[in-house]
Design an enzyme around this catalytic site. Structure first.
Site, PDB file in Angstrom:
ATOM      1  N   LYS A 133      27.848  26.900 102.380  1.00 13.55           N
ATOM      2  CA  LYS A 133      28.092  25.943 103.461  1.00 13.55           C
ATOM      3  C   LYS A 133      29.258  25.055 103.054  1.00 13.55           C
ATOM      4  O   LYS A 133      29.216  24.399 102.017  1.00 13.55           O
ATOM      5  CB  LYS A 133      26.841  25.084 103.707  1.00 13.55           C
ATOM      6  CG  LYS A 133      27.104  23.852 104.614  1.00 13.55           C
ATOM      7  CD  LYS A 133      25.829  23.040 104.884  1.00 13.55           C
ATOM      8  CE  LYS A 133      26.137  21.727 105.616  1.00 13.55           C
ATOM      9  NZ  LYS A 133      24.943  20.899 105.874  1.00 13.55           N
ATOM     10  N   LYS A 166      25.413  10.231 112.483  1.00 19.20           N
ATOM     11  CA  LYS A 166      24.623   9.682 111.376  1.00 19.20           C
ATOM     12  C   LYS A 166      24.790   8.161 111.310  1.00 19.20           C
ATOM     13  O   LYS A 166      25.820   7.639 111.742  1.00 19.20           O
ATOM     14  CB  LYS A 166      25.123  10.266 110.046  1.00 19.20           C
ATOM     15  CG  LYS A 166      24.725  11.700 109.787  1.00 19.20           C
ATOM     16  CD  LYS A 166      25.254  12.161 108.440  1.00 19.20           C
ATOM     17  CE  LYS A 166      24.886  13.600 108.147  1.00 19.20           C
ATOM     18  NZ  LYS A 166      23.431  13.850 108.068  1.00 19.20           N
ATOM     19  N   GLU A 201      24.004  21.043 111.600  1.00 23.95           N
ATOM     20  CA  GLU A 201      25.176  21.895 111.799  1.00 23.95           C
ATOM     21  C   GLU A 201      25.348  22.968 110.736  1.00 23.95           C
ATOM     22  O   GLU A 201      25.930  24.012 110.987  1.00 23.95           O
ATOM     23  CB  GLU A 201      26.440  21.026 111.856  1.00 23.95           C
ATOM     24  CG  GLU A 201      27.073  20.664 110.505  1.00 23.95           C
ATOM     25  CD  GLU A 201      26.165  19.842 109.593  1.00 23.95           C
ATOM     26  OE1 GLU A 201      25.205  19.243 110.104  1.00 23.95           O
ATOM     27  OE2 GLU A 201      26.396  19.830 108.366  1.00 23.95           O
ATOM     28  N   ARG A 255      23.308  25.011 109.373  1.00 23.08           N
ATOM     29  CA  ARG A 255      22.669  26.290 109.697  1.00 23.08           C
ATOM     30  C   ARG A 255      23.452  27.065 110.746  1.00 23.08           C
ATOM     31  O   ARG A 255      23.413  28.301 110.762  1.00 23.08           O
ATOM     32  CB  ARG A 255      21.207  26.053 110.118  1.00 23.08           C
ATOM     33  CG  ARG A 255      21.044  25.193 111.360  1.00 23.08           C
ATOM     34  CD  ARG A 255      19.649  24.602 111.492  1.00 23.08           C
ATOM     35  NE  ARG A 255      19.449  23.451 110.607  1.00 23.08           N
ATOM     36  CZ  ARG A 255      18.315  22.761 110.503  1.00 23.08           C
ATOM     37  NH1 ARG A 255      17.269  23.101 111.241  1.00 23.08           N
ATOM     38  NH2 ARG A 255      18.221  21.745 109.669  1.00 23.08           N
ATOM     39  N   ASP A 278      30.556  15.688 107.185  1.00 30.72           N
ATOM     40  CA  ASP A 278      29.486  15.774 108.174  1.00 30.72           C
ATOM     41  C   ASP A 278      29.162  14.380 108.718  1.00 30.72           C
ATOM     42  O   ASP A 278      28.410  13.623 108.107  1.00 30.72           O
ATOM     43  CB  ASP A 278      28.242  16.403 107.523  1.00 30.72           C
ATOM     44  CG  ASP A 278      27.079  16.531 108.508  1.00 30.72           C
ATOM     45  OD1 ASP A 278      27.296  16.361 109.723  1.00 30.72           O
ATOM     46  OD2 ASP A 278      25.951  16.817 108.038  1.00 30.72           O
ATOM     47  N   ASP A 337      29.426  17.561 101.586  1.00 32.30           N
ATOM     48  CA  ASP A 337      28.618  18.519 102.346  1.00 32.30           C
ATOM     49  C   ASP A 337      29.184  19.943 102.280  1.00 32.30           C
ATOM     50  O   ASP A 337      28.713  20.830 102.974  1.00 32.30           O
ATOM     51  CB  ASP A 337      28.465  18.044 103.801  1.00 32.30           C
ATOM     52  CG  ASP A 337      27.181  18.542 104.455  1.00 32.30           C
ATOM     53  OD1 ASP A 337      26.253  18.936 103.719  1.00 32.30           O
ATOM     54  OD2 ASP A 337      27.117  18.533 105.699  1.00 32.30           O
TER      55      ASP A 337
END
Ligand code: BES
Ligand code: MN
Ligand code: ZN
Length: 505
Positions: free
Chosen positions: A271, A283, A355, A357, A276, A294
């Site tokens: 990933k 967030k 996101e 996944r 993010d 991330d």
């Protein structure tokens, strides 16, 4: 890369001037080196140990200044604890503690004596291996990320150990043993550098350019741009990227080191969310800066590929990383949107902050489809829920294959990059069923790390697969014996060991 410590090897008879570090096992009357001292100097050493209440316990050290007859400025005894039980990871950790002890004393150059346990050839060989492990630990501990300190003075203040010469009976054997360790250190530091780098400097395009540099080591690197991904129908990954000005990239890194280049590879997927924000499901501000990390999964994959190529691993390994930035914006995806992944599965996006996944759905499917892997392992800073479950001690391990899971767990134990297997199953899978699409991208309130894994499982078919949720271990790591930096480089050592143990011919 932030290469800092110069490692050298030399014969054990050599200590001359300066600082000499000697590891001492718990309860040992004298360091083994003392056998070479005359009676009077040995007595001095043993009195100093007594006066300093030093017994070789782990986490202790003793300075002996200007020891007579040795022509040295100082001998630094470092406690090993129960040395008889030492495994490889303990030698690496010892190297880290030695580097830390030297740094605490502002010592920039030192020699380190590794005595063999006995006179046999085997004992001397073992010592050479230990010397190499110690060197790895020292390099990793000395790593700092300080390229953005503009003042030389501030940089110097953080300047630690520069040169470590390890003295042992078989310095050339140690040097050979160190080659693989050096490649590993480079890979771990590359991963750390990538994770530490802020998102304004390292977006998907810049990350892909870093990956491309592996070509000079013999890694085949392909970079897919937005257009190529659209052709492939990677709409789940693209949906995450669409809120950002910065275009996504998918990078394929191929190291074909096995006898047959056509043998099925191990595929490692990462990933790579360069930042993010959460997207429209934004967030909270507090701690959001951590989301520059991330892409820790993608960094570990890139670091691993570096290591495998640098040490010319005899294995076929393919790295695939999905690089995007998750931003809110006029073009961003909305909660409630439905996207069709490359596999054809439709996904209801209920939370744009889930996101990772979506990115992995297409990266995994693509990797599986194209490379027909022997096994596939993904690494992802996927959920806060794994931190709730396991803290920062273990990464979450999810797998559809017990053998692969066992191999990964063993590699985790052996390297100290520990994993803990989490359950999966039908009941959890049910939690991601959507009313309007095939699946939704969040489960319920509970078992967040598991429902995330169930989501990924939808995109791997029956390939032996494992998922490592490294949200707790890749970054904001507590200081350890071998890391003083925000980014840990988690996963590189574990996977390198896994490859060496199970995938090399
Ligand atoms: N990147 C985060 C997970 C994360 C959290 C990584 C903390 C490192 C430290 C991930 O994309 C995320 O936002 N996950 C959400 C999922 C939720 C919306 C279902 C989470 O864990 O809260
Ligand atoms: Mn998120
Ligand atoms: Zn994320």
């Amino acid at each position: 890369m932030s290469e800092r410590v110069k490692i050298g090897f030399d014969g054990i008879e050599a200590p001359t001037a300066g600082v000499l570090v000697v590891p001492v096992a718990r309860g040992a009357a004298l360091p083994e080196l003392a056998a070479r001292l005359d009676a009077k100097s040995a007595k001095h050493l043993s009195r100093a140990m007594k006066a300093g209440d030093f017994h070789g316990r782990s986490e202790t050290a003793l300075d002996i200044l200007v020891p007579p007859k040795l022509g040295l400025e100082r001998v630094l005894l470092v406690g090993m604890g129960d040395a008889a039980r030492y495994q490889d990871a303990d030698w690496v950790a010892l190297g880290g503690r030695i580097a830390a002890a030297l740094e605490a004393r502002k010592i920039k150059r030192a020699q380190l004596a590794i005595e063999a346990r006995g006179k046999s050839r085997k004992a001397q060989r073992d010592a050479a291996g230990h010397a190499a492990a110690i060197a790895l630990g020292a390099i990793l501990r000395a790593y700092r990320f300080r390229k953005y300190r503009s003042k030389a003075k501030a940089r110097r203040k953080e300047d630690g150990l520069r040169e470590l010469t390890i003295l042992c009976h078989e310095p050339s054997a140690a040097e050979r043993a160190f080659e693989g360790r050096h490649a590993l250190a480079q890979g771990v530091m590359l991963a750390r550098d990538l994770v530490n780098e802020p998102a304004n400097r390292l977006g998907p395009v810049e990350f892909a350019a870093e990956a491309q540099r592996l070509e000079k080591l013999g890694v085949g690197v392909e970079v897919l741009d937005e257009h190529a991904m659209r052709e492939l129908k990677m709409d789940a990954l693209l949906a995450v990227a669409q809120g950002s000005e910065r275009p996504p990239r998918l990078v394929v890194m191929r190291w074909l080191g096995a006898k047959s280049k056509r043998a099925k590879p191990l595929v490692v997927v990462g990933k790579g969310v360069c930042f993010d924000t959460g997207g429209i499901s934004l967030k909270p501000a507090k701690g959001m800066e951590d989301m520059k990390g991330d892409m820790g999964g993608a960094a570990a994959v890139t670091g691993l590929m570096h290591t495998l190529a640098a040490r010319k691993a005899r294995a076929n390994v393919v790295g695939v990383i999905g690089l995007v930035e998750n931003m809110p914006g006029a073009a961003a995806q909305r909660p409630g949107d439905i996207v069709t992944a490359m596999s054809g599965t439709t996904i209801e996006v209920l939370n744009t902050d889930a996101e990772g996944r979506l990115v992995l759905a297409d990266a995994l499917w693509y990797a599986k489809d194209r490379f027909k892997p022997k096994a596939m392992i993904d690494l992802a800073t996927l959920t806060g829920a794994i931190l709730v479950a396991l803290g920062q001690e273990h990464a979450g391990l999810f797998s559809n294959n017990d053998r692969l899971a066992r191999q990964i767990a063993a590699a985790g134990e052996g390297t100290g990059e520990k994993v803990w297997r989490m359950p999966m199953g039908k009941a959890y899978d049910k939690m991601i069923e959507s009313k309007v699409a095939d699946i939704k991208n969040i489960g319920g309130r509970w078992a967040g790390a598991i429902t995330a894994a169930q989501f990924l499982a939808r995109f791997v078919d029956d390939v032996p697969w494992a998922h490592l949720d490294i949200a707790g271990t890749a970054m904001a790591s507590p200081k350890s014996d071998i890391n003083a930096s925000w980014a840990s480089g988690y996963g590189v050592r574990l996977l390198d060991t896994l490859v060496a143990k199970h995938y090399e011919s």
